[in-house]
Scaffold this motif. Structure first.
Motif, mmCIF file in Angstrom:
data_model
loop_
_atom_site.group_PDB
_atom_site.id
_atom_site.type_symbol
_atom_site.label_atom_id
_atom_site.label_comp_id
_atom_site.label_asym_id
_atom_site.label_seq_id
_atom_site.Cartn_x
_atom_site.Cartn_y
_atom_site.Cartn_z
ATOM 1 N N ILE A 86 0.725 -1.627 -0.295
ATOM 2 C CA ILE A 86 -0.078 0.672 -0.270
ATOM 3 C C ILE A 86 0.958 1.382 0.596
ATOM 4 C CG2 ILE A 86 -1.872 1.275 1.626
ATOM 5 C CD1 ILE A 86 -3.124 -1.172 2.593
ATOM 6 N N ILE A 87 1.741 0.743 1.092
ATOM 7 C CA ILE A 87 2.598 2.146 1.034
ATOM 8 C C ILE A 87 3.650 2.902 0.051
ATOM 9 C CG2 ILE A 87 5.148 3.149 2.043
ATOM 10 C CD1 ILE A 87 4.116 2.155 4.864
ATOM 11 N N ILE A 88 3.656 1.812 -1.101
ATOM 12 C CA ILE A 88 4.731 1.942 -2.257
ATOM 13 C C ILE A 88 3.586 2.571 -3.586
ATOM 14 C CG2 ILE A 88 5.695 0.308 -3.580
ATOM 15 C CD1 ILE A 88 6.807 -1.802 -2.277
ATOM 16 N N GLY A 89 2.470 1.438 -3.385
ATOM 17 C CA GLY A 89 1.715 1.953 -4.495
ATOM 18 C C GLY A 89 0.860 3.550 -4.097
ATOM 19 N N GLY A 90 0.973 3.937 -2.948
ATOM 20 C CA GLY A 90 0.340 5.775 -2.186
ATOM 21 C C GLY A 90 1.657 6.523 -3.002
ATOM 22 N N LEU A 91 2.723 5.788 -2.072
ATOM 23 C CA LEU A 91 3.830 6.947 -2.552
ATOM 24 C C LEU A 91 4.371 6.768 -3.992
ATOM 25 C CD1 LEU A 91 5.678 8.492 -1.380
ATOM 26 C CD2 LEU A 91 7.470 6.961 -1.853
ATOM 27 N N VAL A 92 3.801 5.983 -4.768
ATOM 28 C CA VAL A 92 4.051 5.795 -6.202
ATOM 29 C C VAL A 92 3.149 7.087 -6.833
ATOM 30 C CG1 VAL A 92 4.120 4.744 -7.971
ATOM 31 C CG2 VAL A 92 5.831 4.199 -6.572
ATOM 32 N N ALA A 93 1.553 6.990 -6.612
ATOM 33 C CA ALA A 93 0.805 7.530 -6.975
ATOM 34 C C ALA A 93 1.384 8.829 -6.310
ATOM 35 C CB ALA A 93 -0.341 7.031 -6.579
ATOM 36 N N ILE A 94 1.959 8.864 -5.574
ATOM 37 C CA ILE A 94 1.630 10.204 -5.239
ATOM 38 C C ILE A 94 2.519 10.871 -6.153
ATOM 39 C CG2 ILE A 94 2.210 11.942 -3.397
ATOM 40 C CD1 ILE A 94 1.264 10.717 -1.332
ATOM 41 N N VAL A 95 4.076 10.329 -6.221
ATOM 42 C CA VAL A 95 5.582 10.706 -6.744
ATOM 43 C C VAL A 95 5.183 11.473 -8.328
ATOM 44 C CG1 VAL A 95 8.048 9.872 -7.285
ATOM 45 C CG2 VAL A 95 7.069 9.883 -4.608
ATOM 46 N N MET A 96 4.226 10.024 -8.810
ATOM 47 C CA MET A 96 3.645 10.422 -10.511
ATOM 48 C C MET A 96 2.547 11.691 -10.506
ATOM 49 S SD MET A 96 5.195 8.022 -12.348
ATOM 50 C CE MET A 96 6.656 8.196 -11.230
ATOM 51 N N SER A 97 2.076 12.434 -9.256
ATOM 52 C CA SER A 97 1.325 13.321 -9.591
ATOM 53 C C SER A 97 1.796 13.930 -9.844
ATOM 54 C CB SER A 97 -0.090 13.090 -8.786
ATOM 55 O OG SER A 97 -0.516 11.877 -7.725
ATOM 56 N N ILE A 98 3.152 14.344 -8.548
ATOM 57 C CA ILE A 98 4.444 15.489 -8.203
ATOM 58 C C ILE A 98 4.889 15.037 -9.690
ATOM 59 C CG2 ILE A 98 5.898 16.433 -7.076
ATOM 60 C CD1 ILE A 98 5.287 15.302 -4.952
ATOM 61 N N VAL A 99 5.030 14.678 -10.252
ATOM 62 C CA VAL A 99 5.660 14.424 -11.447
ATOM 63 C C VAL A 99 5.395 15.266 -12.440
ATOM 64 C CG1 VAL A 99 6.358 13.127 -13.685
ATOM 65 C CG2 VAL A 99 7.384 12.792 -11.385
ATOM 66 N N GLY A 100 4.006 14.850 -12.606
ATOM 67 C CA GLY A 100 2.388 15.765 -13.203
ATOM 68 C C GLY A 100 2.614 16.789 -13.636
ATOM 69 N N TYR A 101 2.719 17.612 -11.720
ATOM 70 C CA TYR A 101 1.931 18.977 -11.687
ATOM 71 C C TYR A 101 3.762 19.478 -12.070
ATOM 72 C CZ TYR A 101 -2.367 18.544 -11.643
ATOM 73 O OH TYR A 101 -3.732 18.216 -11.766
ATOM 74 N N ALA A 102 4.588 19.013 -11.413
ATOM 75 C CA ALA A 102 6.089 20.007 -11.986
ATOM 76 C C ALA A 102 6.251 19.702 -13.400
ATOM 77 C CB ALA A 102 7.171 18.015 -11.698
ATOM 78 N N THR A 103 5.813 19.407 -14.234
ATOM 79 C CA THR A 103 5.804 19.464 -16.415
ATOM 80 C C THR A 103 4.812 20.939 -16.070
ATOM 81 O OG1 THR A 103 3.990 18.189 -16.679
ATOM 82 C CG2 THR A 103 6.253 17.351 -16.393
ATOM 83 N N LEU A 104 3.810 20.495 -15.521
ATOM 84 C CA LEU A 104 2.528 22.017 -15.590
ATOM 85 C C LEU A 104 3.649 23.151 -14.945
ATOM 86 C CD1 LEU A 104 0.525 22.893 -16.465
ATOM 87 C CD2 LEU A 104 -0.513 22.508 -13.795
ATOM 88 N N ALA A 105 4.485 23.006 -13.381
ATOM 89 C CA ALA A 105 4.574 24.241 -13.012
ATOM 90 C C ALA A 105 6.037 24.551 -13.819
ATOM 91 C CB ALA A 105 4.954 23.598 -11.157
ATOM 92 N N GLU A 106 6.843 23.515 -13.811
ATOM 93 C CA GLU A 106 7.468 23.377 -14.406
ATOM 94 C C GLU A 106 7.296 25.045 -16.139
ATOM 95 O OE1 GLU A 106 11.003 21.505 -15.933
ATOM 96 O OE2 GLU A 106 11.666 23.479 -15.970
ATOM 97 N N ARG A 107 6.222 24.584 -16.954
ATOM 98 C CA ARG A 107 5.863 25.233 -17.654
ATOM 99 C C ARG A 107 4.876 26.675 -17.069
ATOM 100 N NH1 ARG A 107 1.823 21.541 -21.628
ATOM 101 N NH2 ARG A 107 1.585 23.895 -22.896
ATOM 102 N N LYS A 108 4.032 26.594 -16.144
ATOM 103 C CA LYS A 108 3.284 28.138 -16.003
ATOM 104 C C LYS A 108 4.713 28.940 -15.166
ATOM 105 C CE LYS A 108 -0.939 27.492 -15.723
ATOM 106 N NZ LYS A 108 -1.154 29.222 -16.014
#
Lengths: 186, 418
Positions: free
Chosen positions: B11-33
Motif C-alpha cells: 500500500i505504501i509503495i503504491g501510494g508513494l508511486v501514485a503521489i510521486v507520479m502526480s507530483i511529476v505530472g504537476y512538476a511539468t505543469l509547474a515548469e511551464r507555468k
C-alpha cells in the motif's frame, strides 16, 4: 582578400572580480530578477476573452459613411478606385436620384474585395468627401471568398455598427459632404 | 528491523508511486507555468480550470501517440533505455524518507556480568529486544526503513540513471544522440565526485549513512546547512548537474544537439525519459531537504500535535514543503543562469568543486578528530569558499577565447577578374 593578421582584433573576456568569482552574489541578483518577474503582471493578451486595445488610427475593415440624411456619402468619383494599389474597389456610378441636390452622381454598386485589399489607407486619403474610411475592426473572418467581397449595403452596415459602438476612426468627420462638394451644394 | 508486512508495504509503495507520479505530472505543469510567469506570459490555461488538467492531457497524448521505432536503431537497447531511466529513478525513492521517522536503534554493547569475566548476553539480548520492539511499533515514513547503507544506495542508483541516457544515445545510432550521451557520461563522472565527497562530511558527523539517523542528528544538533554550508552548495550544484538541469543541461542542449540523447525518442518512450528525469529531481530535492535542511524538523514546529496521526501528517507536510521548495528552485534557476560551455563545466568540476570538496572533507575530519565545536566547521566552510573566490579573482588566467597556436594567414591564389 584574406584577412591580415594585423586586422584581427581578439576581444578578451572581461576579467571577473572577486564577487563575480564567488558566483553566489550574481546568482542572487539573477534570482531577484526572475522571481520579481514571477510576481509581475503578465503581458499576454488572452485574445478571445480579452479584446486588444487598438489605436484609433488603426487601418481595419472599410466602411462607407452616411451623411446627415442617412444617404451614402460617396459621390462615385472613382478616386479611391484609382488610388487603390490592389485594385480591390469596384464602383458602378449612376446619376444621383432626384432630390440629391448636393451631387451629380452616386454609386449604384460599391464593392470592395476585402481579401485583395492591403489595408494601405490610400482610398481614404484619396476620397474628396470623406466617404470611405478604415475602421478599427480587425477580426475579419468568413467561410468563403465570396463572403469577404463586401457590397454597398454591407459597407454601410459597418458604418452603422461602428458608429453605434462608438468606435469611430480618429479621422472621421461624419455629417455633411467634404469641402469638394461645397460648390455643388451652392 | 521493523517487521515486514507485505500488505502495508504494498500500500505504501503504491501510494508513494501514485503521489510521486502526480507530483511529476504537476512538476511539468509547474515548469511551464513558472517559466511563463518568469517570461511575463500566462502559461497553459486551456485544459481545465487554470490549466490544471494539462498533465492529464499531456499523459494522454504520450499514450495515444503513434510510437515509431526508427529502422536504424538497436531495438533492444533502444527500448531498454527509457525503461532503465524510469525504473532506476523510481527505485531510488525506496529509502528516501517522506515523513516522520525514528532512527533505528544502535547496536547493543555486551557488558561483563557481575563476576567481571563472562559477558552478560542475556541483559544485552533483553535490551536489544526492548529497543527493537519499541522501534517496530513506531510508524516509519519511508518504504524501506532502517537501511544502513541508505545514502550510498541512493547514490548508486542515481549514477545508474545515467545508463538510460548512455544506452539511449548509443542505441539511437545518431550523431546528436551519441554526442549528447557522451557529454552526459563525462558530466556525470565529473560531478559524482564532489557529490559523494560533500556527503561524507555529513556522514562523519551523523555517524551513520542511514537517512533517518541523519535527520535525528540534525533534530538534536541543528541542521547541517548551518555547519556545512559549503557542502550543501557543492551538493546542490552537483545534483543539478546529475539531473541534467540548466545550467548543466548539455546532454540535451536543444540549441546545438537537437535534444541530444532524446533525439530519436517519441511518444511514451520520451515520456518515460521525462518521468525518470523529474522523479530524479524529486528524489534529489528530498535528499537536499533531508541531509542539509533537517528533514521533517522545523524549529520544534513538528511537535505541535501530540496525536500520532496528526503529527505524522504534519511531518510529511513539512518535509514535502521543503521538497517542493527545492523543486521550485530547480525551475527558477533554469531561467536565471545561462548554460555553461563544456570546458567551463569541466573546469568547474575538476578545478573548483573537487578540490573544494576534498578540502572541506579534510576540515570535517579535523573538526571531528579534535572535537572542535561544530561552528568551527561553519567558519572553515565559508573561509574555504571565500579563499577559492580570491584565488580565482587574483590569479592570472590565460584568455580562453584566443587561438592556442598562431594563426597562419593563407594567401588565396590570385584570380584575374575581367
Amino acid at each position: 582578400m584574406p584577412i591580415a593578421e594585423s586586422d584581427i582584433k581578439w576581444i578578451e573576456a572581461p576579467k571577473l572580480g572577486f564577487l563575480e568569482q564567488l558566483y553566489l552574489p550574481i546568482v542572487y541578483d539573477g534570482l531577484k530578477t526572475t522571481i520579481g518577474h514571477i510576481f509581475g503582471k503578465s503581458k499576454t493578451e488572452s485574445y478571445p476573452e480579452q479584446e486588444p486595445k487598438l489605436p484609433p488610427n488603426y487601418r481595419g475593415v472599410h466602411r462607407l459613411n452616411r451623411d446627415e440624411q442617412d444617404r451614402v456619402k460617396c459621390v462615385a468619383c472613382y478616386m479611391c478606385a484609382t488610388a487603390c494599389p490592389a485594385h480591390c474597389i469596384d464602383i458602378v456610378a449612376a446619376p444621383a436620384p432626384a432630390g440629391w441636390t448636393d451631387r451629380e452622381k452616386y454609386p449604384e454598386t460599391f464593392v470592395i474585395d476585402e481579401l485583395r485589399c492591403i489595408y494601405c489607407g490610400m482610398c481614404e486619403e484619396a476620397c474628396p468627401v470623406d466617404a470611405i474610411e478604415l475602421t478599427t475592426l480587425y477580426d475579419l473572418t468568413g467561410y468563403s471568398r465570396e463572403q469577404l467581397v463586401f457590397d454597398k449595403e454591407k459597407l454601410l452596415g459597418i458604418f452603422d455598427a461602428t458608429t453605434k459602438s462608438g468606435t469611430d476612426p480618429v479621422r472621421s468627420r461624419s455629417g455633411a459632404l467634404g469641402p469638394a462638394s461645397e460648390t455643388a451644394k451652392a | 528491523m521493523p517487521e515486514f508486512d507485505l500488505l502495508t508495504t504494498t500500500i505504501i509503495i503504491g501510494g508513494l508511486v501514485a503521489i510521486v507520479m502526480s507530483i511529476v505530472g504537476y512538476a511539468t505543469l509547474a515548469e511551464r507555468k513558472v517559466s511563463a510567469w518568469i517570461q511575463d506570459r500566462v502559461g497553459p490555461n486551456r485544459v481545465g480550470p487554470l490549466g490544471l488538467l494539462q498533465p492529464l492531457a499531456d499523459g494522454g497524448k504520450f499514450f495515444l501517440k503513434e510510437s515509431p521505432i526508427p529502422s536504424h536503431v538497436d531495438k533492444i537497447f533502444y527500448l531498454l533505455a527509457p525503461a532503465a531511466a524510469m525504473a532506476i529513478a523510481l527505485l531510488a525513492l525506496a529509502v528516501v524518507p517522506w515523513g516522520g521517522t525514528t532512527p533505528p536503534p544502535k547496536p547493543v554493547a555486551v557488558n561483563m556480568a557481575a563476576d567481571g569475566k563472562t559477558p552478560d548476553y542475556s541483559k544485552a539480548v533483553q535490551r536489544f529486544d526492548a529497543e527493537q520492539g519499541e522501534y517496530r511499533n513506531q510508524f516509519q515514513g519511508v518504504i524501506a526503513p532502517g537501511l544502513d547503507i541508505g545514502i550510498v544506495y541512493v547514490f548508486a542508483l542515481g549514477s545508474l540513471a545515467i545508463y538510460g541516457v548512455i544506452l539511449g544515445g548509443w542505441s539511437s545510432d545518431n550523431k546528436y544522440s551519441l554526442l549528447g550521451s557522451l557529454r552526459s557520461s563525462a558530466q556525470i563522472i565529473s560531478y559524482e565526485i564532489p557529490l559523494g565527497m560533500s556527503i561524507v562530511g555529513v556522514v562523519l558527523f551523523a555517524g551513520s549513512m542511514n537517512l533517518e539517523t541523519i535527520i535525528a542528528w540534525q533534530k538534536q544538533n541543528g541542521w547541517f546547512l548551518m555547519f556545512q554550508p559549503l557542502a550543501f552548495l557543492l551538493f546542490m550544484v552537483s545534483v543539478y548537474a546529475e539531473c541534467n538541469r540548466l545550467p548543466f543541461d548539455l546532454p540535451e542542449a536543444e540549441q546545438e544537439l537537437v535534444g541530444g540523447y532524446l533525439t530519436e525518442y517519441g511518444s511514451l518512450k520520451f515520456g518515460m525519459f521525462m518521468l525518470g528525469e523529474y522523479t530524479h529531481m524529486i528524489t534529489t530535492s528530498f535528499l537536499m531537504s533531508i541531509v542539509f535542511w533537517g528533514g521533517w524538523s522545523l524549529f520544534g514546529l513538528e511537535e505541535v500535535f501530540t496525536d500520532p496521526i496528526a503529527a505524522a501528517v504534519l511531518k510529511a507536510a513539512i518535509l514535502g514543503g521543503k521538497m517542493l521548495g527545492f523543486l521550485l528552485l530547480y525551475i527558477v534557476i533554469r531561467w536565471t543562469i545561462p548554460r555553461f560551455r563544456f570546458d567551463q563545466l569541466m573546469g568547474l568540476a575538476w578545478k573548483v568543486m573537487i578540490p573544494l570538496s576534498l578540502l572541506h572533507l579534510l576540515a570535517a575530519m579535523l573538526v571531528r578528530q579534535y572535537g572542535w565545536s561544530n561552528w568551527a566547521l561553519t567558519a572553515i566552510s565559508i573561509g574555504l569558499f571565500v579563499a577559492f573566490g580570491l584565488v580565482a579573482a587574483f590569479k592570472k588566467i590565460a584568455p580562453n577565447n584566443t587561438p592556442r597556436r598562431k594563426v597562419i594567414p593563407k594567401m588565396l591564389p590570385r584570380v584575374m577578374v575581367g
